[in-house]
Design an enzyme around this catalytic site. Sequence first.
Site, mmCIF file in Angstrom:
data_model
loop_
_atom_site.group_PDB
_atom_site.id
_atom_site.type_symbol
_atom_site.label_atom_id
_atom_site.label_comp_id
_atom_site.label_asym_id
_atom_site.label_seq_id
_atom_site.Cartn_x
_atom_site.Cartn_y
_atom_site.Cartn_z
ATOM 1 N N CYS A 136 0.823 -1.213 0.000
ATOM 2 C CA CYS A 136 0.000 0.000 0.000
ATOM 3 C C CYS A 136 0.856 1.261 0.000
ATOM 4 C CB CYS A 136 -0.923 -0.022 1.215
ATOM 5 S SG CYS A 136 -1.920 1.450 1.341
ATOM 6 N N CYS A 139 -0.494 4.098 2.144
ATOM 7 C CA CYS A 139 -0.287 3.934 3.586
ATOM 8 C C CYS A 139 1.182 4.136 3.956
ATOM 9 C CB CYS A 139 -0.692 2.538 4.057
ATOM 10 S SG CYS A 139 -2.110 1.847 3.249
ATOM 11 N N ASP A 140 2.101 3.576 3.177
ATOM 12 C CA ASP A 140 3.509 3.508 3.605
ATOM 13 C C ASP A 140 4.467 4.364 2.784
ATOM 14 O OD1 ASP A 140 2.692 1.606 5.452
ATOM 15 O OD2 ASP A 140 2.936 -0.030 4.028
#
Length: 319
Positions: A136, A139-140
């Site tokens: 992701c 997200c990261d």
Amino acid sequence: MDKVKHSKIIILGSGPAGYTAAIYAARANLDPFLITGTNKGGQLMNTNEIENWPGDYNKISGSELMNRMYKHAIELKTKVICDTVISVNFKKKPFFLIGENNKYTADSVIIATGANPRYLGLQSESLFKGKGVSTCAVCDGFFYKNKEVAVVGGGNTAIEETLYLSNFVKKVHLIHRGINFRAEKILLDRLEKKIKSQKIIIYLNSIVKNILGNSSGVTALLIEQKNSKEKTESKIQVSGLFVAIGYTPNTNIFVNKLKMKDGYIQVTRQEHGNYTQTSIPGIFAAGDVIDHVYRQAITSSASGCMAALDSERYINSLV
Ligand code: FAD
Ligand code: NAP
């Protein structure tokens, strides 16, 4: 664990299919329960820009869209329950479901459990999960500002992740096992433009053979490239690898309980309605869990709507 909770209709999943089913079931006065699963909001929570949700021409983030669907469902009095179903008994009537926190019974169930990201299956990949290996970028990606990263895959997700990361990382190495990407033209056009800026490097006919690193995380990838005559190996220095090679339907708990094909739940797709019925009357399925072809928010929502209508008809037939 509390006593068993009963509802006429229980919906499993809080992605577009689940919330849409809940909205329709609630408007039919069926007082639905919706069980969210661990990923409340579903796959779209991992994307920052949605451009193809009709009506939202100004782009919308995945979390914003899913939050609006959640609010719509609870506004209409859906009971949204944070739990994950771990086992089902569809031979019993009412149907019986065991969650991590509670037990449930229902006259009808809509399965909208969607899909989960696939991994390459390398030993080193498990070793570096959360330490440089991610599925992701939204997200990261932030952790890799001004660093070099790689993305593996050749579909919409891989191209979107590459474009997204290229806004703030130093360089993105996009590795694809084929020669043609299967992403949409609009994304490929954007990719083309970004390649010119030299922020993105493409490796076609290439696979990740190994992920290298140390106790602090990923440091490099070993890539194998096939050309017509030979295979060549090369090493690229990266701090992160984003795996974007597709999704596997979340159907483990339904194995040997419902008819499935290649891991997807089979629905009857009858000509005159009942499109979403599974191999058991009263159990319906919608969204990515039944669909290996379209896999879009809008198609998931659409089948969530159909499942709610099919389920309503089924419940009415019981009286
Ligand atoms: P999902 O969204 O996968 O939701 C499944 C739900 O089921 C989750 O809430 C999960 O917690 C729950 N669940 C799972 N197991 C259980 C269980 N045992 N008990 C209870 N609940 C359970 N599509 C577009 O149209 N436009 C886009 O721009 C777009 N961008 C995307 C970007 C990315 C990075 C990805 C991965 C996908 C994108 N898609 C996009 C595709 C879209 O996200 C999916 O098609 C859609 O989310 C599928 O919806 P769904 O409701 O079927 O399942
Ligand atoms: P996908 O379309 O299934 O593509 C997966 C890609 O990964 C393919 O290019 C495939 O290669 C490659 N791949 C699969 N297994 C591999 C392996 N073991 N090693 C290396 N490469 C591998 O998956 P996706 O891109 O995640 O998209 C999923 C669905 O969500 C699609 O329906 C997509 O349209 C939708 N989605 C839509 C949007 C949008 O509308 N903007 C954005 C993201 C996702 P091959 O090509 O060689 O098979």
